[in-house]
Design an enzyme around this catalytic site. Structure first.
Site, PDB file in Angstrom:
ATOM      1  CG  HIS A 476      -2.183   0.772   1.028  1.00 29.70           C
ATOM      2  ND1 HIS A 476      -2.257   1.910   0.257  1.00 29.70           N
ATOM      3  CD2 HIS A 476      -3.438   0.570   1.487  1.00 29.70           C
ATOM      4  CE1 HIS A 476      -3.482   2.371   0.260  1.00 29.70           C
ATOM      5  NE2 HIS A 476      -4.235   1.582   0.992  1.00 29.70           N
ATOM      6  CE1 TYR A 592      -8.818   7.083   7.046  1.00 30.53           C
ATOM      7  CE2 TYR A 592      -9.787   5.929   5.196  1.00 30.53           C
ATOM      8  CZ  TYR A 592      -8.770   6.686   5.718  1.00 30.53           C
ATOM      9  OH  TYR A 592      -7.694   7.034   4.918  1.00 30.53           O
ATOM     10  CB  THR A 605      -6.392   8.960   0.760  1.00 26.46           C
ATOM     11  OG1 THR A 605      -5.438   8.802   1.824  1.00 26.46           O
ATOM     12  CG2 THR A 605      -6.180   7.897  -0.299  1.00 26.46           C
TER      13      THR A 605
END
Length: 788
Positions: A476, A592, A605
């Protein structure tokens, strides 16, 4: 070995008659072709850098400006207002250059400066246009001044965007991420936590926030503004380092995520054939990436471009462990992949004589690996567990056992490979007597596998199962899911709709059987390293066994029916998740939802806090038995509030990244903030994300509705919470991926999935499209984030 002999370009031996030199023509030819291929790539990169550097103009426009200025000289007019003459006066005197020639050179220099000035002006105008975001907040259906401004804005963006932008053309014109004011961030933060606290808790936090705003906050904000002036993005580098690379826990499950194959179709049951087509498609995408032929991503339905910086590290990238922090390493190019099968690692070259191997040739090479009977070397079989366990032991083992010799060479092959491939002996997908349970197993297999048969540090690893199914696991830190999803969609589409298979299920085309065999990597694993591998595997296995997963498809309705209710599909699903969580836990939690900030340069993000005062008021009303009209009014208010929060997050006015950066600055200054400490310690018990469908044009869902990807998912963020990923496919299907942990007695993925199904039906019953149309004042604004 024949391939080893062919790899030697020349040999020489000393004999009594002198030195005997033997040249290998084939090896020299390979060297020549490799050099030509390398230089071609350099030329392409240079050409693209020139085109991108002068964007939104084109290199040919320079010639147009030069000719236009020279033409005016012959009409005895001076558009330069004397500047050409000034340039000519200051040119060095040369006896070989006539006065007329000096005038022409001066005109060319002036034309070039004028051209560069025009480029700078156009780029500045485009940057100012892309900094305008009020169009996103415009109310639908209302004729107002803002409506005409939006039309004009769209037309100007089209004009200044040029005709054929390359992938990175917009990078220099994207605005920098703005730093919100402390006052606005704290106001939105306090509003977001109000439904989660009682009056005493809220008053305590309000006092902490006021104290922070009036004292330390101003000092920290000053440093952030200074960074924003200096850096392209004041968040992204700190986000990558402190959220991802400094994490010392396993990245498997905790950070890595996965993507699934088609839900109902397996293009071929032959494992090697599926690998042949899709590996070839991956490298076709990489070729387009290098040539920047991939179209810049835009907000769907608009001309607004998104940042493409994350695309640079898709291939040839790995995360290397460190004792304090990891690093992301990227190499320019590699002509091979590394394949794992039954405990062995193979280096497979996908280029031969400067050309990409055909799918049939890659299938042939993969089948060679599958048929190879050699056993794993001592300590090799479960070596990948090092990447699945804690980071510090892996960093120490890498330094102690993989820093020299044959181990370093083999590890370099893995880390520098274009990507990693696993040939799995299991069968996965929707199959058997219990297809629902098989999907859950499929998800867990992609997320963690056996904990040693994936290389979790690679930018992405592709898994091919024995029955022809495949999937992807991604690290990620280097990029976010939409970047990899774009690649995955392309690969699935090219594999099935362009390359295809013959009647027997094999890749099409012929094969050169003289291809050198894949190279088996060598290892020398000492007993101490084997012990560390076992310890890392134990840590990873315990983590994997604790994950509870549930994947299901909801087919009662989809995006089409939701839109008929004049609401955003994403906001609708977020409200469904809020209701499902409340029914599951009888309380609300900090939620979230991942939003993107790629409207800005190097944006990644932002967080949308989906649990709001409006959403909690609606759910309490619905569960408390209020009338349908009251609940419907509260629901629309909650949906509108969610859309507003999403727009704010996209346009740089989010809450969490700003607070995170303020916290980082406080740590650099070695000052403690009770307010920031409390904010950053709050757990996200419901973490959600939408898997976007970005290239719907690649899939014909009308004629081939079964060719649907199931999307992807991730592990739970909190030990006592849920991770939910959802994929809105077409107009009639929504896929959900739900994760939690068995060790928490209060969470159950399957029970939560049942709550999600029921909440979907309940909300749709409340928003029946056959009911009377809502008033104009209740209409939701345009859904600006659909399928992002």
């Amino acid at each position: 070995m024949a391939e080893a002999h062919q790899a030697v370009a020349f040999q020489f031996t000393v004999t009594p008659e002198g030195i005997d030199v033997q040249l290998s023509h084939q090896a020299l030819t390979e060297i020549y072709r490799s050099g030509v291929r390398s230089w071609k790539k350099r030329i392409i990169r240079l050409k693209n850098s020139v085109i991108t550097g002068v964007y939104p103009a084109s290199p040919s426009s320079w010639l147009f400006v030069v000719i236009a200025i020279l033409a005016t000289m012959y009409t005895r007019s001076d558009p330069s207002m004397g500047l050409i003459a000034k340039i000519q006066e200051h040119m060095p005197v040369s006896p070989t250059m006539s006065t007329q020639c000096q005038a022409v050179v001066s005109a060319v220099l002036f034309s070039t400066m004028l051209w560069l000035l025009l480029i700078f002006t156009m780029r500045l105008c485009l940057k100012q246009l892309l900094s305008y975001h009020r169009w996103m907040f415009e109310q639908h259906g209302k004729i107002a001044v803002s409506h005409f401004l939006t039309i004009s804005f769209t037309a100007l963006v089209r004009i200044f965007s040029g005709r054929k932008p390359l992938l990175y053309s917009y990078q220099g014109s994207l605005p920098n991420l703005p730093v919100p004011t402390i006052k606005d961030t704290l106001k939105r933060y306090l509003e977001s936590v109000r439904p989660l606290m009682d009056d005493a808790q809220y008053e305590h936090l309000t006092n902490l926030a006021a104290e922070f705003e009036n004292s330390l906050g101003k000092r920290l904000q000053w440093y952030l503004k200074l960074k924003a002036l200096w850096a392209s993005n004041y968040v992204s580098d700190w986000w990558e380092e402190y959220i991802y690379l400094r994490g010392r826990n396993p990245i498997m499950v905790n950070s890595n995520y996965y993507g699934m194959d088609f839900l109902y179709v397996t293009p071929t049951p032959i494992q090697a054939a599926r690998a042949g087509n899709s590996i070839h498609a991956f490298f076709l995408y990489r070729r387009k990436l290098h040539k920047e032929e991939i179209k810049p991503s835009r907000i769907p339905g608009t001309v607004i471009p998104l940042c493409a910086a994350q695309c640079e590290r898709i291939f040839n990238t790995t995360r290397t462990p460190g004792e304090e922090t990891d690093t992301v390493q990227h190499w320019q190019d590699s002509d091979y992949i590394v394949v794992y099968h039954r405990g062995r690692y193979f280096r497979l070259r996908v280029y031969q004589a400067g050309r990409l191997l055909s799918p049939r040739e890659i299938e042939f090479q993969i089948q060679r690996i599958l048929d190879d009977p050699s056993p794993p070397l001592k300590g090799e079989a479960k070596l990948g567990a090092l990447t699945a366990g804690d980071r510090i032991p892996w960093a120490k083992a890498r330094k102690a056992y993989f820093s020299s010799g044959v181990n370093k060479r083999s590890l370099d092959y893995i880390e520098r490979a274009a990507f990693f491939v696993t040939l799995d002996d299991d069968e996965q997908g929707m199959m058997g007597d219990d297809p629902a349970a098989s999907l859950d197993c499929y998800a867990k297999s992609l997320l963690h596998g056996k904990c040693y048969d994936r290389w979790f540090d690679k930018s992405f690893s592709v898994v091919y199962y024995k029955n022809g199914k495949n999937g992807i696991n991604a690290e990620h830190s280097w990029a976010d899911a939409p970047v990899l999803a774009h690649l995955w969609e392309y690969t699935l589409a090219i594999d099935s709709f362009q390359l295809g298979y013959n009647a027997e299920g094999h890749c099409k085309g012929d094969v050169d059987s003289s291809l050198p065999r894949p190279q088996k990597l060598s290892w020398e694993i000492p007993p101490e390293c084997e012990e560390q591998i076992s310890q890392s595997l134990a840590v990873a296995q315990a983590l994997a066994d604790d994950v509870d997963f549930h994947v299901f498809s909801f087919r009662d309705f989809g995006k089409g029916k939701i839109k008929k209710c004049r609401v955003s599909p994403d906001a609708f699903i977020q409200m469904v998740l809020q209701m499902a969580y409340y029914r599951d836990q009888t309380t609300f939690c900090l939620t979230y939802e991942a939003s993107m900030t790629r409207l800005f340069r190097e944006g990644r993000t932002e967080t949308v806090r989906s649990c709001t005062n409006e959403s909690s008021a609606f759910i309490r009303a619905l569960e408390g038995g209020e009338t349908a009209d009251v609940c419907r009014r509260l629901l629309r208010a909650a949906l509108e509030k969610h859309q507003q929060l999403y727009r704010l997050a996209m346009t740089g006015s989010g809450i969490d990244r700003h607070l995170f950066c303020l916290y980082v600055v406080s740590k650099y200054l070695r000052v403690d903030s009770p307010f920031l400490k409390e904010v950053l310690s709050e757990p996200w018990r419901l973490s959600t994300s939408q898997t976007p469908v970005q290239q719907a044009e690649l899939f014909d869902l009308v004629n081939y509705p079964e060719y649907i990807s199931c999307g992807g998912g991730f592990g739970p963020v909190a030990d006592d919470g849920y991770g939910v990923s959802y994929c809105i496919v077409g107009d009639d299907l929504i896929n959900f991926h739900i994760s939690c942990k068995h060790s928490c007695p209060n969470t159950d993925a399957h029970k939560f999935g049942a709550q999600v199904r029921q909440a979907l039906l309940d909300l749709m019953q409340l928003l029946n499209p056959k009911q009377k149309e809502p008033n104009k004042t209740e209409e939701s604004r345009p859904e600006i984030k659909k399928d992002l």
